[in-house]
Write a protein that holds these residues in place. Structure first.
Motif, mmCIF file in Angstrom:
data_model
loop_
_atom_site.group_PDB
_atom_site.id
_atom_site.type_symbol
_atom_site.label_atom_id
_atom_site.label_comp_id
_atom_site.label_asym_id
_atom_site.label_seq_id
_atom_site.Cartn_x
_atom_site.Cartn_y
_atom_site.Cartn_z
ATOM 1 N N LYS A 1 4.228 5.395 -5.570
ATOM 2 C CA LYS A 1 4.180 5.347 -7.038
ATOM 3 C C LYS A 1 3.130 6.311 -7.574
ATOM 4 O O LYS A 1 3.355 6.985 -8.587
ATOM 5 N N GLU A 2 2.001 6.381 -6.898
ATOM 6 C CA GLU A 2 0.939 7.294 -7.334
ATOM 7 C C GLU A 2 1.396 8.745 -7.227
ATOM 8 O O GLU A 2 1.187 9.546 -8.140
ATOM 9 N N ILE A 3 2.042 9.074 -6.112
ATOM 10 C CA ILE A 3 2.568 10.439 -5.944
ATOM 11 C C ILE A 3 3.594 10.728 -7.026
ATOM 12 O O ILE A 3 3.584 11.809 -7.637
ATOM 13 N N TYR A 4 4.479 9.768 -7.292
ATOM 14 C CA TYR A 4 5.481 9.954 -8.336
ATOM 15 C C TYR A 4 4.816 10.157 -9.695
ATOM 16 O O TYR A 4 5.176 11.072 -10.440
ATOM 17 N N GLU A 5 3.858 9.295 -10.029
ATOM 18 C CA GLU A 5 3.178 9.411 -11.324
ATOM 19 C C GLU A 5 2.466 10.755 -11.437
ATOM 20 O O GLU A 5 2.474 11.372 -12.503
ATOM 21 N N ASN A 6 1.848 11.206 -10.354
ATOM 22 C CA ASN A 6 1.141 12.480 -10.380
ATOM 23 C C ASN A 6 2.103 13.658 -10.503
ATOM 24 O O ASN A 6 1.734 14.705 -11.038
ATOM 25 N N LYS B 1 0.839 -1.210 0.000
ATOM 26 C CA LYS B 1 0.000 0.000 0.000
ATOM 27 C C LYS B 1 0.866 1.248 0.000
ATOM 28 O O LYS B 1 0.601 2.189 -0.764
ATOM 29 N N SER C 1 2.461 1.677 -3.323
ATOM 30 C CA SER C 1 1.450 2.131 -4.267
ATOM 31 C C SER C 1 1.211 3.632 -4.122
ATOM 32 O O SER C 1 1.098 4.350 -5.125
ATOM 33 N N VAL C 2 1.151 4.102 -2.880
ATOM 34 C CA VAL C 2 0.965 5.542 -2.642
ATOM 35 C C VAL C 2 2.158 6.320 -3.182
ATOM 36 O O VAL C 2 1.990 7.367 -3.844
#
Length: 104
Positions: free
Chosen positions: A82-87, A76, A79-80
């Motif tokens: 990675k999401e922050i990085y992608e954003n 989790k 995932s957070v």
């Protein structure tokens, strides 16, 4: 007189036989008790093994559950991240590119 002596001898023989029978009975009961004690010890040993196995199994199960929970939590968090990085990937790339350009 002979009758009395013979009667005493008979009583003595009966007493000796009674004592012998009691001694044999005591020995038989002692053997039975020893066998019972051995059986109880064996039962206790087997129960102890079952308890140890159950505790070990429970401990292993608890450890596996804890490891699974830790893995899920780490996934989790990853995932957070990675999401922050992608954003923010474009913004981060632009900032790094600008720093490189401005430092020249």
């Amino acid at each position: 007189m002979d009758f009395v002596i013979n009667k005493i001898i008979d009583i003595d023989k009966d007493a000796e036989n009674y004592r012998k029978n009691i001694t044999e009975l005591i020995e038989k009961k002692r053997m039975e008790l020893e066998d019972s004690i051995k059986a109880m010890n064996k039962d206790c040993d087997e129960e102890l093994k079952r308890i140890k196995t159950r505790i070990l199994s429970s401990s292993i199960s608890d450890a596996e559950n804890k490891a699974r929970d830790i893995k899920i939590e780490k996934e989790k968090r990853l995932s957070v991240i990675k999401e922050i990085y992608e954003n923010n990937k474009v913004k981060i790339t632009e900032e790094i590119f600008n720093e490189i350009i401005h430092s020249l």
